[in-house]
Design an enzyme around this catalytic site. Structure first.
Site, mmCIF file in Angstrom:
data_model
loop_
_atom_site.group_PDB
_atom_site.id
_atom_site.type_symbol
_atom_site.label_atom_id
_atom_site.label_comp_id
_atom_site.label_asym_id
_atom_site.label_seq_id
_atom_site.Cartn_x
_atom_site.Cartn_y
_atom_site.Cartn_z
ATOM 1 N N ASN A 1 13.216 10.564 12.149
ATOM 2 C CA ASN A 1 13.379 11.063 13.501
ATOM 3 C C ASN A 1 12.190 10.507 14.282
ATOM 4 O O ASN A 1 11.069 10.968 14.106
ATOM 5 C CB ASN A 1 13.373 12.587 13.535
ATOM 6 C CG ASN A 1 13.438 13.140 14.945
ATOM 7 O OD1 ASN A 1 13.372 12.407 15.933
ATOM 8 N ND2 ASN A 1 13.554 14.455 15.045
ATOM 9 N N PRO A 2 12.409 9.507 15.140
ATOM 10 C CA PRO A 2 11.283 8.868 15.828
ATOM 11 C C PRO A 2 10.568 9.782 16.816
ATOM 12 O O PRO A 2 9.468 9.470 17.258
ATOM 13 C CB PRO A 2 11.932 7.681 16.546
ATOM 14 C CG PRO A 2 13.364 8.039 16.678
ATOM 15 C CD PRO A 2 13.685 8.917 15.509
ATOM 16 N N PHE A 3 11.156 10.935 17.134
ATOM 17 C CA PHE A 3 10.550 11.852 18.095
ATOM 18 C C PHE A 3 9.826 13.016 17.432
ATOM 19 O O PHE A 3 9.231 13.844 18.117
ATOM 20 C CB PHE A 3 11.613 12.376 19.063
ATOM 21 C CG PHE A 3 12.254 11.272 19.844
ATOM 22 C CD1 PHE A 3 11.574 10.646 20.870
ATOM 23 C CD2 PHE A 3 13.525 10.831 19.533
ATOM 24 C CE1 PHE A 3 12.149 9.607 21.587
ATOM 25 C CE2 PHE A 3 14.113 9.797 20.244
ATOM 26 C CZ PHE A 3 13.415 9.184 21.270
ATOM 27 N N THR B 1 17.082 7.955 13.659
ATOM 28 C CA THR B 1 18.142 8.785 14.228
ATOM 29 C C THR B 1 18.117 8.681 15.752
ATOM 30 O O THR B 1 17.073 8.448 16.361
ATOM 31 C CB THR B 1 17.999 10.258 13.801
ATOM 32 O OG1 THR B 1 16.737 10.763 14.243
ATOM 33 C CG2 THR B 1 18.125 10.402 12.295
ATOM 34 N N ASP C 1 10.871 19.506 9.581
ATOM 35 C CA ASP C 1 11.815 20.239 8.733
ATOM 36 C C ASP C 1 13.273 20.043 9.127
ATOM 37 O O ASP C 1 14.163 20.068 8.290
ATOM 38 C CB ASP C 1 11.494 21.734 8.761
ATOM 39 C CG ASP C 1 10.128 22.040 8.188
ATOM 40 O OD1 ASP C 1 9.561 21.187 7.474
ATOM 41 O OD2 ASP C 1 9.618 23.145 8.456
ATOM 42 N N GLY C 2 13.556 19.833 10.404
ATOM 43 C CA GLY C 2 14.941 19.737 10.868
ATOM 44 C C GLY C 2 15.707 18.597 10.242
ATOM 45 O O GLY C 2 16.859 18.757 9.839
ATOM 46 N N GLU D 1 19.050 18.551 7.821
ATOM 47 C CA GLU D 1 20.262 17.778 8.111
ATOM 48 C C GLU D 1 20.663 16.912 6.920
ATOM 49 O O GLU D 1 21.839 16.823 6.568
ATOM 50 C CB GLU D 1 20.053 16.871 9.332
ATOM 51 C CG GLU D 1 20.112 17.580 10.656
ATOM 52 C CD GLU D 1 20.135 16.595 11.814
ATOM 53 O OE1 GLU D 1 20.630 15.459 11.648
ATOM 54 O OE2 GLU D 1 19.670 16.978 12.898
ATOM 55 N N GLY E 1 4.760 21.050 12.359
ATOM 56 C CA GLY E 1 4.422 22.153 11.466
ATOM 57 C C GLY E 1 4.556 21.820 9.997
ATOM 58 O O GLY E 1 3.715 22.160 9.183
#
Length: 119
Positions: free
Chosen positions: A16-18, A47, A74-75, A79, A103
């Site tokens: 996740n690049p963000f 993503t 964590d998200g 997924e 986090g």
């Protein structure tokens, strides 16, 4: 003198690049470069939207890959696990999360303290 031949390794990396205040992409790019220098090939996929990692984990062929690496918070790990659980075949490689969120509670809980925060 003996010659040691190491088996070729290949990793599938989802990032996740963000994540981590937009550091996820930089961390993954640095990781990919380090792996290539070490002779470990990899496929890096960034993503583009929520649920994208789940789609990838559900439908992508992981044949020939030794591990599925996540670079995120964590998200994205959540997924990926959900996508792998929906696969028709049980042919998924091991998942190796690299913390790159703000986090990183899941990775801390799993006992992984390694971080690429130096980037």
């Amino acid at each position: 003198m003996y010659s040691i031949t190491r088996p070729k390794k290949k990793l599938f990396i989802i990032v996740n690049p963000f994540s981590g205040r937009k550091k996820g992409g930089k961390i993954a790019d640095k990781l990919s470069k380090i792996l290539v220098e070490a002779g470990i090939s990899n496929k890096l996929v960034k993503t583009t939207h929520g649920g994208h990692a789940e789609e990838i984990a559900k439908t992508e062929s992981f044949t020939g890959y030794d591990a599925l690496v996540t670079v995120s918070g964590d998200g994205l790990v959540n997924e990926v696990i959900n996508g792998l659980r929906q696969r028709e075949k049980d042919d998924a490689p091991p998942v190796a999360p690299i913390p790159a969120g703000s986090g990183n509670g899941l990775v801390a809980y799993l006992g992984t303290r390694t971080s690429f925060s130096f980037i």
